[in-house]
Design an enzyme around this catalytic site. Structure first.
Site, mmCIF file in Angstrom:
data_model
loop_
_atom_site.group_PDB
_atom_site.id
_atom_site.type_symbol
_atom_site.label_atom_id
_atom_site.label_comp_id
_atom_site.label_asym_id
_atom_site.label_seq_id
_atom_site.Cartn_x
_atom_site.Cartn_y
_atom_site.Cartn_z
ATOM 1 C CG ASP A 129 11.695 1.049 14.085
ATOM 2 O OD1 ASP A 129 12.680 0.376 13.742
ATOM 3 O OD2 ASP A 129 10.730 1.262 13.322
ATOM 4 C CG HIS A 130 13.192 -3.152 13.627
ATOM 5 N ND1 HIS A 130 12.332 -2.147 13.225
ATOM 6 C CD2 HIS A 130 12.782 -4.265 12.972
ATOM 7 C CE1 HIS A 130 11.455 -2.648 12.363
ATOM 8 N NE2 HIS A 130 11.711 -3.934 12.204
ATOM 9 C CG ASP A 194 9.455 -2.587 8.283
ATOM 10 O OD1 ASP A 194 10.157 -3.036 9.210
ATOM 11 O OD2 ASP A 194 8.222 -2.789 8.208
ATOM 12 N NE ARG A 476 4.557 -9.913 8.172
ATOM 13 C CZ ARG A 476 5.434 -9.052 7.678
ATOM 14 N NH1 ARG A 476 6.504 -8.743 8.379
ATOM 15 N NH2 ARG A 476 5.252 -8.512 6.496
ATOM 16 C CB SER A 671 10.173 -9.356 7.459
ATOM 17 O OG SER A 671 11.246 -8.455 7.385
ATOM 18 N NE ARG A 673 12.996 -10.432 8.861
ATOM 19 C CZ ARG A 673 12.425 -10.934 9.943
ATOM 20 N NH1 ARG A 673 12.835 -12.074 10.456
ATOM 21 N NH2 ARG A 673 11.433 -10.303 10.551
#
Length: 781
Positions: A129-130, A194, A476, A671, A673
């Site tokens: 999806d990213h 995520d 965000r 995030s 990440r």
């Protein structure tokens, strides 16, 4: 125990030792061309085990439990002996499932491959999806993404097949919507790579965002560690009505608690107002709980969840949840560490921003505030969708606003984009006419993907540096997050308010009181939005986008081209030398807010998420240097020249110089990440010293063998100068609860000694000594 098998015709339910066969709705099966094999064969709903564990813990603690405590403690590895103290002890947990989006899955799967294990130990999925950039529209953008990202998609699909991980192809939808439609259910514990994984709390699940190394632990069958969360209760009274939406609940909560007010806590919603919120509306609220730093958020099981489960082909899970409903709601008289009360009857539509999601304004006031602050009033683009607000109900309410404008001959003054949350949502809103209405009012329907929400937006209507305003239904709005333009003022609100403001073309418009003017001069006011919670007919599942892993993938190969600039196999990080860390250079002293977007930007950098060396070229390029208030401009103290942050770090590393970064409050918010931890480690960092950390980032740093440390006295931040060197001492006696010492050497020859705190436990200290959690895992094999 409920096992969802691979065949389309049945679900198998086993309660205790007995089993009975239960059939999926024939109508749903007839509609669905997406096979039930999307459910992993090992998936299960084991309420009996959950109940047993909860009973054990409750007897030990001898007190009422909150809902989140029941689900979390119900997943303890050792409920008989686990020390439980909210906010202090570390829990060893056994999550039921892992989910990974494609940007973070690359590094997670590379780490799993490095572990040497043959197959994942728990049901796991990858969701593409990213990596889909929004340019012209869904169909063309998806086709382009498949071509541009072919190497990465092939790697993820083949790695998933080899190691037993389900693969949701590009175009299937946003990870959190897919989880809600397929994998979340009341009482499940799921971790996802995520930060918006908490979306599943709208279905009564404990879903927690983590870094890839945490996901590897769980996929490897290792008990997962989590600091025992505190619990913030949010009591809802009254009911939603008019222009007020579920999004306004979390926008209000964010304004109350701020971006770090939920750190280390689970937010648990309760009270009579809960029943006025749809299941997907509850998911919206839980999703954006990430913006207050919460570990996760959750709602109690109720009839709204039951209906959603039934509508998404999981009526048998709903029946089981009804049977075990006592463990899916909080006990009477349970105690919260903090209590917030919101009367939904009095709640007004909100819009938060710019530049931070906790700057809350009633929609009625934002125009006036914008004039006072000098924010651009003209709305250039309105964007609805994202993992936060892309449900059938969201799209229906937005369409009801758009239809009123169309009926009066009006279209959007601003550009307008629509992002469906999943292929199922896209197909259903297209079938039911919502897509046409949103397109007719001026909207462009984008791919079923994250798109502009994470910076995957080829925006061309304004130049970089041009001051402008956009309004979104996203979660965000950090500086430059959506379009890489630091001058863009981004505001977050509900899809219906975004639609109204896009039609009006200005922030200075309150749909509750203000009038629009039709082409014929008629003044009219928009009526409050309406929209069905769920489609009256079954969902249209759309195209089949799921790849189930084979039962045995041992014979399959996963190739990574050594010449690739997208993928790179990982080399182990070096172990701790056994000595204190001396003569560490201060690479950068960061001023103010430093999110994971500042540390490891997304947008165009997403294509390098599987290549550690290449993506490290974005390390801290968005952070503000306290020395000169500049971005990506720091002094190289070996050469005396100024350069980019990654460039100076690489020069230090090449010359054998280790370094530290110094930061402010809530460092690493945003995030999940883990690249924001991997990159500093790769480029020679040994420690990150700040006033305070966001939860996920602090854990990610520990996992990669770094020292996340906090000033015992926050004002000591001011004592660090850009040309200092720092020694970190006390590591030979490194122990939980025992501070370390920093000896700061100034360029004039003077020294200062500072106390540094940490939150390491014994296991985490072993990660540091081994060089990383992955190194430690290999040592124990």
């Amino acid at each position: 125990m409920l096992t969802l098998c691979q065949c389309v015709s049945c679900l198998q339910v086993a309660l205790g030792h007995g089993a009975r066969r239960l059939h999926v709705s024939a109508a749903y099966r007839a509609k669905a061309n997406v096979a039930m094999s999307r459910y992993e064969p090992a998936s299960f709903v084991n309420y009996k085990k959950l109940q047993t564990n909860v009973d054990i813990v409750q007897q030990r603690l001898n007190r009422p439990l909150t809902l989140s405590e029941k689900i979390v403690y119900g997943h303890l590895d050792d409920p008989h002996n686990q020390e439980i103290d909210r906010g202090r002890t570390y829990l060893r947990l056994r999550p039921d499932r892992v989910a990974m989006q494609d940007a973070t899955a690359q590094m997670a799967m590379l780490q799993f491959i490095s572990s040497g294990l043959p197959k994942v130990a728990v049901p796991s999925t990858i969701h593409c999806d990213h990596l889909i950039e929004a340019q012209t529209g869904g169909v063309k953008d998806l086709a382009r993404a498949k071509e541009v990202n072919h190497e990465v998609y092939n790697f993820l699909a083949s790695a998933g097949a080899k190691y037993g991980v389900g693969f949701w192809k590009p175009g299937s939808g946003i990870i959190h919507q897919i989880i809600l439609e397929n994998y979340a259910y009341p009482g499940v514990m799921l971790i996802g790579t995520d930060s918006h994984t908490p979306n599943g709390g709208g279905l009564g699940a404990i879903c927690i965002g983590v870094g890839g190394a945490d996901a590897v632990d769980v996929m490897a069958g290792i008990a997962w560690e989590l600091k025992c969360p505190q619990v913030i209760g949010v009591k809802l009274t009254g009911s939603l009505s008019g222009w007020t939406s579920p999004k306004d609940v979390i926008l209000k909560v964010a304004g109350i608690l701020t971006v770090k007010g939920g750190t280390g806590a689970i937010v648990e919603y309760h009270g009579p107002g809960v029943d006025s919120i749809s299941c997907t509306g509850m998911a919206t609220i839980c999703n954006m709980g990430a913006e207050i730093g919460a570990t996760t958020s959750v709602f109690p099981y109720n009839h709204r969840m039951r209906t959603y489960l039934q509508k998404t082909g999981r009526g048998e899970i709903a029946a089981l949840a009804d049977e075990f409903s006592d463990i899916l709601v909080a006990d009477k008289d349970c105690q919260y560490d903090q209590l917030v009360e919101i009367n939904l009857d009095e709640l007004k539509p909100h819009i938060n921003g710019p530049f931070t999601p906790d700057l809350a304004h009633p929609v009625s006031d934002v125009g006036k505030t914008a004039k006072e602050k000098g924010w651009p009033l003209e709305v250039k683009v309105g964007l609805i969708g994202s993992c936060t607000n892309s449900s059938y109900e969201d799209m229906g309410r937005a369409a009801s606003v758009a239809k009123q404008a169309l009926d009066k001959g009006l279209k959007c003054k601003a550009q307008f984009t629509v992002t469906p949350g999943s292929e199922q949502i896209r197909a259903t809103i297209e079938r039911d006419g919502y897509s046409k209405i949103l397109e007719d009012v001026g909207g462009v329907v984008l791919a079923n993907a994250c798109g502009p929400c994470i910076g995957q937006w080829d925006r061309r209507d304004v130049k970089k540096g041009e001051k402008n305003t956009i309004v979104t239904s996203y979660n965000r709005n950090f500086t430059a997050r959506n379009d890489a333009n630091p001058a863009t003022h981004a505001f977050v609100t509900s899809p219906e308010i975004v639609t109204a403001l896009a039609i009006a073309g200005t922030l200075n418009f309150n749909p509750e009181t203000d009038f629009l003017t039709a082409p014929n001069g008629e003044k009219f006011k928009l009526k409050p939005p309406t929209g069905d919670e769920l489609p009256s007919r079954d969902f249209d599942p759309g195209q089949d986008t799921y790849q189930h892993p084979p039962s045995d993938g041992t014979g399959l190969k996963v190739d990574v081209n050594p010449q690739s600039n997208r993928l790179q196999l990982l080399e182990p990080f070096d172990k701790w030398s056994g000595n204190d860390l001396e003569d560490l250079r201060v690479l950068i002293k960061v001023k103010g807010k430093c999110t994971t977007d500042h540390i490891s930007a997304a947008g165009p950098w997403l294509k390098f998420r599987g290549h550690l060396d290449n993506i490290s070229n974005n390390m801290l390029i968005g952070a503000v240097n306290s020395e000169n208030d500049a971005i990506n401009k720091i002094k190289n103290h070996l050469t005396g020249e100024y350069g980019g942050v990654p460039d100076v770090a690489r020069h230090y590393k090449a010359n054998g110089v280790s370094w530290v970064a110094v930061g402010d409050d809530n460092y690493g918010e945003g995030s999940s990440r883990e690249h924001a931890a991997l990159e500093p480690r790769h480029l020679g960092a040994r420690a990150i010293i700040v006033k305070s950390f966001a939860r996920i980032h602090e854990t990610n740093l520990k996992k990669q063998g770094l020292l996340p440390l906090t000033f015992s006295n926050p004002s000591d931040y001011d004592k660090i100068l850009p040309d200092d060197t720092i020694a970190i001492r006390g590591l030979k006696d490194f122990a939980p609860g025992k501070p370390l010492t920093a000896v700061v050497k100034h360029s004039d020859g003077s020294e200062e000694t500072l106390e540094l705190n940490h939150s390491f436990n014994e296991t985490q200290i072993s990660w540091f000594k081994a060089g990383s959690a992955l190194n430690r895992m290999k040592e124990l094999q």
